[in-house]
Write an enzyme that holds these catalytic residues in place. Sequence first.
Site, PDB file in Angstrom:
ATOM      1  N   ARG A  91      34.517 -81.506  34.969  1.00  0.00           N
ATOM      2  CA  ARG A  91      33.964 -81.640  33.619  1.00  0.00           C
ATOM      3  C   ARG A  91      34.229 -83.019  33.042  1.00  0.00           C
ATOM      4  O   ARG A  91      33.991 -83.263  31.850  1.00  0.00           O
ATOM      5  CB  ARG A  91      34.570 -80.586  32.684  1.00  0.00           C
ATOM      6  CG  ARG A  91      33.763 -79.300  32.584  1.00  0.00           C
ATOM      7  CD  ARG A  91      34.457 -78.232  31.746  1.00  0.00           C
ATOM      8  NE  ARG A  91      34.796 -78.670  30.413  1.00  0.00           N
ATOM      9  CZ  ARG A  91      36.050 -78.799  29.942  1.00  0.00           C
ATOM     10  NH1 ARG A  91      37.077 -78.565  30.728  1.00  0.00           N
ATOM     11  NH2 ARG A  91      36.262 -79.168  28.698  1.00  0.00           N
ATOM     12  N   LYS A  92      34.702 -83.939  33.843  1.00  0.00           N
ATOM     13  CA  LYS A  92      34.966 -85.308  33.380  1.00  0.00           C
ATOM     14  C   LYS A  92      33.659 -86.093  33.390  1.00  0.00           C
ATOM     15  O   LYS A  92      33.450 -87.007  34.188  1.00  0.00           O
ATOM     16  CB  LYS A  92      36.018 -85.963  34.260  1.00  0.00           C
ATOM     17  CG  LYS A  92      37.375 -85.286  34.168  1.00  0.00           C
ATOM     18  CD  LYS A  92      38.383 -85.878  35.139  1.00  0.00           C
ATOM     19  CE  LYS A  92      39.723 -85.165  35.053  1.00  0.00           C
ATOM     20  NZ  LYS A  92      40.699 -85.690  36.039  1.00  0.00           N
ATOM     21  N   THR A  93      32.776 -85.697  32.486  1.00  0.00           N
ATOM     22  CA  THR A  93      31.440 -86.287  32.412  1.00  0.00           C
ATOM     23  C   THR A  93      31.282 -87.060  31.103  1.00  0.00           C
ATOM     24  O   THR A  93      32.076 -86.925  30.172  1.00  0.00           O
ATOM     25  CB  THR A  93      30.361 -85.188  32.492  1.00  0.00           C
ATOM     26  OG1 THR A  93      30.628 -84.192  31.475  1.00  0.00           O
ATOM     27  CG2 THR A  93      30.387 -84.503  33.855  1.00  0.00           C
TER      28      THR A  93
END
Length: 306
Positions: A143-145
Site C-alpha cells: 500500500r506504499k503508493t
Amino acid sequence: MSLPKHQAAHSIPPPTLSRLAREWLAEDTPNFDPAGVCVGSQEVEARMLCKTPHSILAGSPFFTAVFTEVGCTVDWIYQEGAKIGPDAVTLTAVVRGPARCLLLGERPALNCLARASGIATRCALLQAMATAGGWHGEVAGTRKTTPGFRLVEKYAMLVGGVSMHRQDLSGMVMLKDNHVWASGSITEAVRAARSVSGFSSKIEVECRSADEGREAAAAGADIVMLDNFQAQDLHVAARALKMEFPALLIEASGGVTPENLALYFSPHVDIISLGCITQGCPVVDFSLKVQNPGAHSSHHNTNRTL
C-alpha cells in the site's frame, strides 16, 4: 493461468477512466490555457516516443482516456504489456487531434504512462527472477503508493505480472504492530477483527518472531507476515510455522530488494512483498512530438524505431 497482460485493462470500469482523466486535466488546467492561443485548433499529429529501451508498456488505458476527454484519438503501435525496444528511441503510438487539445492532454497522459510503465517494468523483472529461481509463490506490491494515484500503480503491478496485494484497508484485514499494541495482544486483535470482518475477509498479522506467528495462527489468522527477518531466519521460522499450521499462508516483507530477492525464495514462503515496487521506482522516458504539418508523418509509412 495468468491473465493476458493486454486484458488487464478490462478490470478498470470505463466511468473510472473518464473520471480520473477529467480530474488530472482539471488539476493541470483549472482555468485558462493562454498557450492554446498560439496553436489554435488545427488538426495535428504527434508521435509518442519511448526512450528507455527494454521497457514494459503499461498505462495505455489512462493515456487514451486523457486524450479521449479532449477530443483526440490514439493509435497504438505496441500492445499493453509489450516490451518496447531494444532501440534507443522507439515509436510507440500516434496521437491526432486539434493542436491546443492535444497539448492540453500531453503532460497528464505522459505522466500516467511513464509512472505505470516504470512500475510494470520493475515488476516484470522481479517476476522473471522468481520464475528463474523456480519459486512457487507470488511477488507482491504494498500500500506504499502515491496518494490519489493508487489505481494506476496497482494496475501497473497487474500488467507487470505480480500480485497487487490488497487494494485498500477494506480489502483485507492486516494487523500491524501498532494494532497489536493498541489491542493488548495478537489474540485479542485477531478476535476483534474477526468479529467485524466475518467469513469474507482474510486476516493477516505482522509478526516479528516465530512465536508471534504461532499466536497469530492459533488465534485464527489466515496469513502471517514475517516482517524484517534476515533471509536465513525467515526460512527457519517459515518452515516451523508451516509444519505446525499447513494451511497458513506465509508472507515475507521488509528489507527485500531486487538485489536480495532471491535469498528469500523458499518452499515455505507463499508471498514476498516489496515496497520498492512503487517507492523509488524509475519511470520510463516517453515524449510526444508534434509533427510539422508539411512533413510526411503517417506512422503507417514510418519504422517503429527512429
